[in-house]
Enzyme design. Structure first.
Site, mmCIF file in Angstrom:
data_model
loop_
_atom_site.group_PDB
_atom_site.id
_atom_site.type_symbol
_atom_site.label_atom_id
_atom_site.label_comp_id
_atom_site.label_asym_id
_atom_site.label_seq_id
_atom_site.Cartn_x
_atom_site.Cartn_y
_atom_site.Cartn_z
ATOM 1 N N ASP A 1 11.381 22.728 7.874
ATOM 2 C CA ASP A 1 11.261 23.842 7.393
ATOM 3 C C ASP A 1 11.786 24.924 7.987
ATOM 4 O OD1 ASP A 1 9.736 22.551 5.421
ATOM 5 O OD2 ASP A 1 7.693 23.379 6.319
HETATM 6 N N1 URA Z 1 5.986 19.117 7.918
HETATM 7 C C1 URA Z 1 5.970 20.271 7.254
HETATM 8 O O1 URA Z 1 5.020 20.560 6.436
HETATM 9 N N2 URA Z 1 7.051 20.948 7.520
HETATM 10 C C2 URA Z 1 8.064 20.547 8.424
HETATM 11 O O2 URA Z 1 8.935 21.432 8.837
HETATM 12 C C3 URA Z 1 7.939 19.408 9.001
HETATM 13 C C4 URA Z 1 6.857 18.628 8.796
#
Ligand code: URA
Length: 240
Positions: free
Chosen positions: A107
């Site tokens: 993310d």
């Molecule tokens: N899980 C998440 O919620 N975000 C990420 O960036 C990676 C795994």
């Protein structure tokens, strides 16, 4: 696989030059093949055994490349985006190639270990849940973690939309901090898993993939090439 490939294809996959640029450079005598000026951009050569020099720079031919990035916050795990900087924008010029992409997404606000490559099969192997390559995250949540969360993660969390997650590993390493290992890559998976247990993830950092650990000397935003051994460590799934 055919040994011989078009010169413009070889150069364009190894550099940021387009095929059009290469055609022009051939015409202007700026490309040398085994010591001779080559004016023909569709000449076929064996990239493994041919010296190619473009504008005075030797092409160090590599079929594919594999990089480790320490992803900072605020950049998208995408190859390009009109509105926001992407991880590919952070790849330094000397490592840049046209077909690079992030193997799996973090993310925008997640930091840490990201593999960048132009090898689709490698990425698929690393990401496919069947291959059981666990991704390790350090998650900081909004309140003290209850001991029951471990068994919930280990039994397979059911997300709010009914999706059942595979068994995950969970270790509480601080009052509000846990190390979590998952082998799937569902959208926002770690955040949603905690949300299903009534926690909000405030910080998320990926620190390991398979047995490959994030290089602690790599500053946020930096990228470097993986060694051959590090490539193998990704698929070393003994889980520690
Ligand atoms: N899980 C998440 O919620 N975000 C990420 O960036 C990676 C795994």
């Amino acid at each position: 696989m055919e040994k011989f490939e078009r010169l413009d294809k070889i150069i364009s996959t190894q550099t940021s030059y387009s095929r059009k640029d290469i055609k022009k450079l051939c015409r202007s005598g700026d490309i040398y093949v085994n010591g001779q000026v080559c004016r023909n951009s569709d000449a076929k050569v064996d990239p493994q055994n041919t010296e190619i020099i473009v504008c005075g720079e030797k092409i160090e031919y590599k079929r594919y490349v594999y990089y480790m990035m320490n992803k900072p916050k605020g950049v998208l795990s995408a190859s390009n985006d009109k509105n926001a900087p992407t991880v590919i924008d952070l790849v330094p010029e000397n490592l840049y190639r046209k077909n690079l992409f992030p193997a799996g997404r973090l993310d925008k606000d997640t930091t840490g270990l990201l593999i960048i490559t132009d090898d689709g099969d490698f990425a698929h192997r690393m990401l496919s849940p069947n291959k059981k390559v666990y991704k390790h995250y350090i998650a900081t949540v909004d309140k003290e973690l209850d001991e029951s969360v471990k068994s919930e993660f280990e039994n397979g969390i059911v997300l709010s939309d009914g999706t059942v997650c595979q068994k995950a590993f969970f270790e509480k390493i601080g009052p509000c901090v846990a190390r979590v290992q998952i082998c799937e890559g569902k959208f926002h998976q770690v955040k949603k898993m905690f949300s299903a247990c009534s926690y909000i993830v405030e910080e998320l950092r990926r620190v390991q993939i398979g047995s490959l650990k994030l290089d602690e000397n790599l500053q946020e935003g930096q990228t470097r090439e993986l060694t051959e051994n590090e490539k193998l460590l990704i698929f070393d799934t003994k889980n520690d």
